[in-house]
Design an enzyme around this catalytic site. Structure first.
Site, PDB file in Angstrom:
ATOM      1  N   TRP A 180      64.945  54.928  34.480  1.00 13.50           N
ATOM      2  CA  TRP A 180      63.876  55.007  35.467  1.00 13.50           C
ATOM      3  C   TRP A 180      63.239  53.631  35.598  1.00 13.50           C
ATOM      4  CZ3 TRP A 180      58.499  54.091  34.987  1.00 13.50           C
ATOM      5  CH2 TRP A 180      57.823  54.225  36.217  1.00 13.50           C
ATOM      6  N   GLU A 222      66.809  58.457  37.375  1.00 12.22           N
ATOM      7  CA  GLU A 222      65.634  59.265  37.736  1.00 12.22           C
ATOM      8  C   GLU A 222      64.961  58.720  38.989  1.00 12.22           C
ATOM      9  OE1 GLU A 222      62.607  59.260  34.695  1.00 12.22           O
ATOM     10  OE2 GLU A 222      61.384  60.762  35.719  1.00 12.22           O
ATOM     11  N   LYS A 224      62.182  58.956  42.330  1.00 12.53           N
ATOM     12  CA  LYS A 224      60.754  59.214  42.449  1.00 12.53           C
ATOM     13  C   LYS A 224      60.342  59.050  43.902  1.00 12.53           C
ATOM     14  CE  LYS A 224      56.534  57.895  40.050  1.00 12.53           C
ATOM     15  NZ  LYS A 224      55.989  57.434  38.780  1.00 12.53           N
ATOM     16  N   ASP A 255      62.810  64.772  37.840  1.00  9.05           N
ATOM     17  CA  ASP A 255      61.510  64.959  37.205  1.00  9.05           C
ATOM     18  C   ASP A 255      60.729  65.897  38.123  1.00  9.05           C
ATOM     19  OD1 ASP A 255      58.630  64.485  36.753  1.00  9.05           O
ATOM     20  OD2 ASP A 255      59.259  62.908  35.382  1.00  9.05           O
ATOM     21  N   HIS A 258      58.290  64.438  40.675  1.00  4.68           N
ATOM     22  CA  HIS A 258      58.696  63.288  41.484  1.00  4.68           C
ATOM     23  C   HIS A 258      59.103  63.606  42.920  1.00  4.68           C
ATOM     24  CE1 HIS A 258      59.450  60.256  38.000  1.00  4.68           C
ATOM     25  NE2 HIS A 258      58.282  60.851  37.936  1.00  4.68           N
ATOM     26  N   HIS A 282      63.336  66.137  33.740  1.00  3.49           N
ATOM     27  CA  HIS A 282      62.105  65.777  33.063  1.00  3.49           C
ATOM     28  C   HIS A 282      61.142  66.861  33.474  1.00  3.49           C
ATOM     29  CE1 HIS A 282      62.060  61.244  31.877  1.00  3.49           C
ATOM     30  NE2 HIS A 282      62.785  61.984  31.089  1.00  3.49           N
ATOM     31  N   ASP A 290      51.895  62.809  40.820  1.00  2.00           N
ATOM     32  CA  ASP A 290      52.728  62.792  39.619  1.00  2.00           C
ATOM     33  C   ASP A 290      51.856  62.549  38.396  1.00  2.00           C
ATOM     34  OD1 ASP A 290      54.956  62.531  37.910  1.00  2.00           O
ATOM     35  OD2 ASP A 290      55.049  60.374  38.260  1.00  2.00           O
ATOM     36  N   ASP A 292      51.611  64.072  35.502  1.00  2.00           N
ATOM     37  CA  ASP A 292      52.155  64.296  34.166  1.00  2.00           C
ATOM     38  C   ASP A 292      51.261  65.141  33.272  1.00  2.00           C
ATOM     39  OD1 ASP A 292      54.786  62.762  34.135  1.00  2.00           O
ATOM     40  OD2 ASP A 292      53.426  61.197  34.826  1.00  2.00           O
ATOM     41  N   ASP A 322      58.451  65.593  29.847  1.00  2.00           N
ATOM     42  CA  ASP A 322      57.804  64.331  30.240  1.00  2.00           C
ATOM     43  C   ASP A 322      56.387  64.590  30.730  1.00  2.00           C
ATOM     44  OD1 ASP A 322      57.314  61.708  30.895  1.00  2.00           O
ATOM     45  OD2 ASP A 322      58.535  61.686  32.708  1.00  2.00           O
TER      46      ASP A 322
HETATM   47  C1  RNT Z   1      57.762  57.910  35.527  1.00  2.00           C
HETATM   48  C2  RNT Z   1      58.902  58.683  35.013  1.00  2.00           C
HETATM   49  C3  RNT Z   1      59.393  58.293  33.662  1.00  2.00           C
HETATM   50  C4  RNT Z   1      58.290  58.101  32.635  1.00  2.00           C
HETATM   51  C5  RNT Z   1      58.769  58.014  31.218  1.00  2.00           C
HETATM   52  C6  RNT Z   1      57.752  57.478  30.302  1.00  2.00           C
HETATM   53  O1  RNT Z   1      57.231  58.412  36.676  1.00  2.00           O
HETATM   54  O2  RNT Z   1      58.611  60.050  35.029  1.00  2.00           O
HETATM   55  O3  RNT Z   1      60.312  59.218  33.231  1.00  2.00           O
HETATM   56  O4  RNT Z   1      57.351  59.111  32.714  1.00  2.00           O
HETATM   57  O5  RNT Z   1      59.950  57.335  31.172  1.00  2.00           O
HETATM   58 ZN    ZN Z   2      60.058  61.335  34.176  1.00  3.24          ZN
END
Ligand code: RNT
Ligand code: ZN
Length: 412
Positions: A180, A222, A224, A255, A258, A282, A290, A292, A322
């Site tokens: 990523w 990955e 986004k 993810d 994302h 993720h 996003d 998290d 994640d």
């Molecule tokens: C960022 C991605 C990535 C990170 C990690 C820490 O938007 O989701 O995967 O969160 O690698």
């Molecule tokens: Zn991620």
């Protein structure tokens, strides 16, 4: 047979079989919930469009503290676990400050291997760290027009594959490497193509490099939609990576935070299952962006789990977590998230999946709707408690982890 098992049995569901099935699905638990994604390189601020918010006491600041926290909370996480590391968690020792990410090697991660083996984990997964570093230039890494910058990050990618293949070998199975990058533009760019062509070239230079043992790595990319500070264009977009992965024979990592807010990853899983040998996830929880947040046992998590379980795709899926929340007890955050994933998988494994598919194929949507609603009222809480008990666990992980906060975290 206990009462709750009888209820499931009426629908033809074998509870014990479901337990065994879910227990065997590896969950790659991220190391970065423990320290707000800062790592051990002396970085004090997270960058690259991602953010942790909050300042809860007790952040792990050293390898020893992070090891202790992981050991503590992993003990309350059911199921089969792997550990997911980022390159910025290298344990550099004497070489601290002398080596940069383009020189990282397996030895810096050897203490992690010993630790993971001691905990009896299934393996370690790995992520090159392309963010929070002075060599990120104008928010760009692998897609940078500055050749020195691009080369630096290509070298970091290569080193990471080498480290990962050694990690894989240690555990006798492939290490999953996730790429990523934060690359993007805050405001409207004049050229959206050339950065992507450069990213393609850089990825080729990393992946085609012969210096690592391909048998022991599975590579994922990955995508986004946007990040904070890079709102107008993300170089590694979904279309870019899906096409790249398909052509290159690697895998996509989706993810769950994302995509556009009305898109869901659960519906993307079956689409990708038509074409890919592996799909990586993720599992995160976006709240308006996003963000998290810690994953919870919510509807979309259940949908994701259903797509894995009812398509018998557990061998194809690489499930990683994640999320990173610094506003609450980090160990409780970690454990709550892992348990949510386990719950969702167990929930999905305890549904009358075959019968519902049959109803769909027969065009009996009345029965399908009935079964879906009926399944919601099955005694899932009893099943969950029995699943925990089988593994020597109970529902209360709050008390022991809170105690650890008082005894250990408060003193940091
Ligand atoms: C960022 C991605 C990535 C990170 C990690 C820490 O938007 O989701 O995967 O969160 O690698
Ligand atoms: Zn991620």
């Amino acid at each position: 047979m206990e009462n709750f098992e009888k209820e499931y049995a009426k629908l033809g569901i074998d509870v014990k079989k479901a337990f065994a099935r879910v227990r065997n699905i590896p969950i790659s638990v991220h190391c970065w919930q423990g320290d707000d994604v800062l790592g051990f390189e002396g970085v004090s601020k997270l960058e690259g469009g991602i953010q942790t918010t909050g300042n809860y006491l007790g952040r792990a600041r050293t390898p020893e503290e992070l090891f202790a926290d992981i050991e503590k909370c992993f003990a309350y996480m059911p199921g089969k676990k792997r550990l997911n590391l980022h390159a910025c968690y290298a344990i550099l020792g004497e070489e601290q400050g002398k080596v940069d990410r383009d020189q990282y090697k397996f030895e810096y991660f050897k203490p992690w291997v010993d630790f993971a083996k001691r905990l009896g984990l299934d393996g370690i997964d790995f992520n090159p760290t392309f963010f929070a570093h002075r060599r990120v230039k104008d928010n760009l890494t692998l897609s940078s027009p500055d050749e020195e910058t691009r080369k630096f990050w290509v070298e970091h990618g290569r080193r990471s594959l080498e480290i990962a293949s050694r990690l894989g070998k240690e555990f006798g199975k492939p290490c999953f490497v996730n790429i990523w990058i934060p690359d993007g533009f805050k405001d409207v760019p004049a050229d959206r193509l050339t950065p992507r062509l450069r990213l393609k070239k850089s990825l080729d230079e990393i992946i085609d490099w012969p210096g690592y043992d391909k048998k022991f790595v599975t590579i994922g990319v990955e995508s986004k939609v946007f990040g904070i500070g890079v709102e107008s264009c993300t170089v590694g977009s979904s279309e870019f990576y899906q096409n790249y992965a398909a052509r290159k024979g690697i895998c996509c990592l989706m993810d769950t935070g994302h995509y556009h807010p009305t898109e869901v990853v659960s519906d993307k899983i079956p689409s990708l299952l038509c074409f890919y040998d592996h799909i990586a996830l993720h599992v995160s929880r976006p709240v308006r962006w996003d963000s998290d947040h810690v994953i919870i046992f919510d509807d979309e998590l259940k949908e994701v789990a259903k797509e894995i379980i009812r398509n018998n795709a557990e061998e194809k899926m690489i499930i990683g977590l994640d999320y990173f929340d610094a506003s609450i007890n980090r160990l409780l955050a970690w454990t709550t998230g892992e348990r949510s994933m386990e719950k969702a998988l167990l929930y999905a494994a305890l549904l009358p999946n075959e019968e519902m598919k049959k109803a769909q194929d027969e065009g009996d949507f009345t029965k399908l709707l009935y079964l879906q609603e009926h399944a919601k009222m099955l005694p899932f809480a009893d099943a969950w408690n029995a699943y925990l008990k089988e593994q020597g666990l109970e529902e209360d992980y709050y008390s022991p982890l809170k105690e650890y906060e008082e005894e250990v975290l408060q003193k940091r």
